[in-house]
Enzyme design. Structure first.
Site, PDB file in Angstrom:
ATOM      1  CE  LYS A  29      -3.109   2.583   3.055  1.00 38.89           C
ATOM      2  NZ  LYS A  29      -3.714   2.636   4.413  1.00 38.89           N
ATOM      3  CG  ASP A  54      -5.258   8.279   4.517  1.00 41.22           C
ATOM      4  OD1 ASP A  54      -6.161   8.899   3.914  1.00 41.22           O
ATOM      5  OD2 ASP A  54      -5.483   7.356   5.321  1.00 41.22           O
ATOM      6  CE  LYS A  84      -5.884   9.240   7.945  1.00 34.86           C
ATOM      7  NZ  LYS A  84      -6.338   8.114   8.790  1.00 34.86           N
ATOM      8  CG  ASP A  92      -1.817   5.332   5.000  1.00 36.82           C
ATOM      9  OD1 ASP A  92      -1.667   4.339   5.743  1.00 36.82           O
ATOM     10  OD2 ASP A  92      -2.902   5.624   4.469  1.00 36.82           O
ATOM     11  CG  ASP A 148      -9.335   7.831   7.277  1.00 34.29           C
ATOM     12  OD1 ASP A 148      -8.341   7.820   6.516  1.00 34.29           O
ATOM     13  OD2 ASP A 148      -9.231   7.912   8.513  1.00 34.29           O
ATOM     14  CD  GLU A 201      -6.812   5.398   2.793  1.00 29.35           C
ATOM     15  OE1 GLU A 201      -5.686   4.957   3.079  1.00 29.35           O
ATOM     16  OE2 GLU A 201      -7.636   5.747   3.659  1.00 29.35           O
ATOM     17  NE  ARG A 222     -10.698  -1.026   4.622  1.00 33.26           N
ATOM     18  CZ  ARG A 222     -11.111  -1.171   5.879  1.00 33.26           C
ATOM     19  NH1 ARG A 222     -12.262  -1.776   6.135  1.00 33.26           N
ATOM     20  NH2 ARG A 222     -10.383  -0.719   6.878  1.00 33.26           N
TER      21      ARG A 222
END
EC number: 3.4.11.1
Length: 503
Positions: A270, A275, A282, A293, A352, A354, A356
């Site tokens: 990933k 993010d 967030k 991230d 959030d 995201e 996956r």
């Protein structure tokens, strides 16, 4: 820093410094006893005076010890002899490196590799010493104008093994340790780079440079948004819609086994280079750490570097799923329904969640490689941090033998993982009224439901998921990327290549 291995007695060493251990309470290690004998009890007399108790991390630097050829002897406390385990051994090595570096010892002969560590052989002790030394000396100062360096930094370290018979395994341990340490450093450097520099294009440039450096075995292809659209990767693309930076998927192929029947191990990382949470934004506090991230992609990059450096006789493919999740007029929204590359539809309940949505399309994409196994690595859920803290990586898998391999490799490497379950009862939490699946399943078992989501896209191969949300970086004063789980995955691939560390 240069490393080597040799087999010799301490009294014959001509070096700037000899490093030996002392146990509690004031008990000399066998090598320290030899030095004490040739110095006519000089060292034991110091211990009797209370100069060193032998507690973990205590140090005593001796100068011009009688009858000893080396300029200095560094005594380092190792705790109780029977309690010297892997964790304490690495802490002792770390303290040793810091002390030598701070006291101007530019070279040293280290006899700590001869200490008995429960359940570990000389290969493990030498390799861990190399990896720990490199870890201890790591600093990220590329963007600083004032860089502080020791006046006389440690430049050469020789590790001693008990007999000449163990020199070959010791040399192999150094080779492996240096390659893994370089992979960890590469992952940490990528993770620590700020998001205004390290975006998906930067990840792609690093992947291309890797192919240039190891052109004999490595090929890199970069897939842009237009090609993703043609492939039907609409879920992946949706996550990056709010960003001005293009989403790019970098595919690094390493071929070490020329056989046509040799199927690859595929690693998927990933790579959310920042993010913000998107529309489901967030909190401001700690948001700077969302540059981390992309540590899954950074780890995959580091592992691919290790594989190429050691020229392992296996085939490995690494995919860096580069993307940025930002709010904006084109950003995807809660309530959107996305069509994935697999054809399954996903209702977005939280932008959030995201990672996956990116990974599910990549996991479908890699089916074309007919993989022997697929392992994805992702800073996926805060729930995994709640479950396992910051010390252990979460592991989920649809294949028991693969899960057991990874757990075993994690124990060997000292980069621990713990298996969490996948079950139909958790899948029920992902049901949606408007699509085949929802992208979140509520707070209970959040790490597991994220794994369950991914499992729906991995039915055609053996798959494992590593959730590194708790282990990929540290916060606070020691803030920085850890490089995990490069060591775990490196050990897994070394085992697959036949290098399991047994002498």
């Amino acid at each position: 820093m240069e490393f080597s291995v040799k087999s010799g007695s301490p009294e014959k060493q001509r070096s700037a410094c000899i490093v030996v251990g002392v146990f509690e309470p004031r008990r000399l290690s066998p090598i320290a006893e030899q030095l004490d004998k040739i110095s006519d009890g000089y060292i034991s007399a110091l211990l009797r005076r209370g100069e060193l108790e032998g507690k973990p991390g205590q140090t005593l630097l001796l100068h011009h010890v009688p009858n000893v050829l080396s300029e200095r002897i560094l005594l380092i406390g190792c705790g109780k002899e029977r309690e010297l385990d892997e964790r304490q051994y690495k802490q002792v090595i770390q303290k040793t490196i810091n002390t030598l570096n701070d006291t101007g010892s530019m070279e040293a002969v280290c006899f700590l590799t001869e200490l008995h560590v429960k359940g570990r052989n000389n290969y493990w002790k030498v390799r861990q010493a190399v990896e720990t030394a490199k870890e201890t000396l790591y600093s990220f100062d590329q963007l600083k104008t004032n860089k502080s360096e020791p006046r006389r930094p440690l430049r050469k370290m020789v590790f001693n093994v008990p007999t000449r018979r163990e020199l070959t395994s010791g040399e192999r341990a150094i080779q492996h340790g240096l390659a893994i340490a370089a992979g960890i450093k590469a992952a940490k450097d990528l993770g620590n780079m700020p998001p205004n520099i390290c975006n998906a294009a930067y990840l792609a440039s690093q992947a291309r440079q890797l192919a240039d450096s190891y052109s004999k075995n490595v090929i890199t292809r970069v897939i842009g948004e237009q090609q993703m659209k043609e492939l039907g990767m609409h879920s992946y693309l949706a996550v990056g819609h709010g960003s001005q930076n293009e989403s790019l998927m970098s595919v690094i192929e390493y071929k070490g086994n020329p056989s046509e029947d040799a199927r690859p191990v595929v690693l998927v990382g990933k790579g959310l280079t920042f993010d913000s949470g998107g529309i489901s934004i967030k909190p401001a506090e700690g948001m700077d750490e969302m540059k981390y991230d992309m540590c899954g992609a950074a780890a995959v990059y580091g592992v691919m570097r290790m594989v190429a450096e050691l020229q392992l006789p296996i085939n490995v493919i690494g995919v860096l799923a580069g993307c940025e999740n930002m709010p904006g007029g084109r950003a995807y929204r809660p309530g959107d329904v996305l069509t994935t590359m697999s054809g399954q539809t996903v209702e977005v309940l939280n932008t959030d969640a995201e990672g996956r949505l990116v990974l599910c399309d990549v996991l479908t994409y890699v089916e074309r490689f007919e993989p022997e196994a697929v392992i994805d690595v992702a800073t996926l859920t805060g729930a995994c941090v709640i479950a396992l803290g910051h010390h252990i990586t979460g592991l989920m898998s649809n294949h028991n033998p693969l899960a057991h391999e990874l757990i075993s490799a994690s124990e060997q490497a000292g980069d621990r993982a713990w298996r969490l379950p996948l079950g139909d009862e958790f899948q029920e939490q992902l049901e949606s009224n408007f699509a085949d699946i929802a992208n979140i399943g509520g707070r209970p078992g959040g790490a597991i439901t994220a794994g369950c989501f991914l499992s729906r896209f991995t039915r055609k191969y053996n798959w494992a998921h590593l959730d590194i949300a708790g282990t990929a970086w540290r916060s606070g004063k020691a803030k920085g990327a850890t490089g995990r789980p490069v060591a775990l995955l490196s050990q897994f691939l070394l085992n697959r290549a036949g290098f399991n560390g047994e002498e």
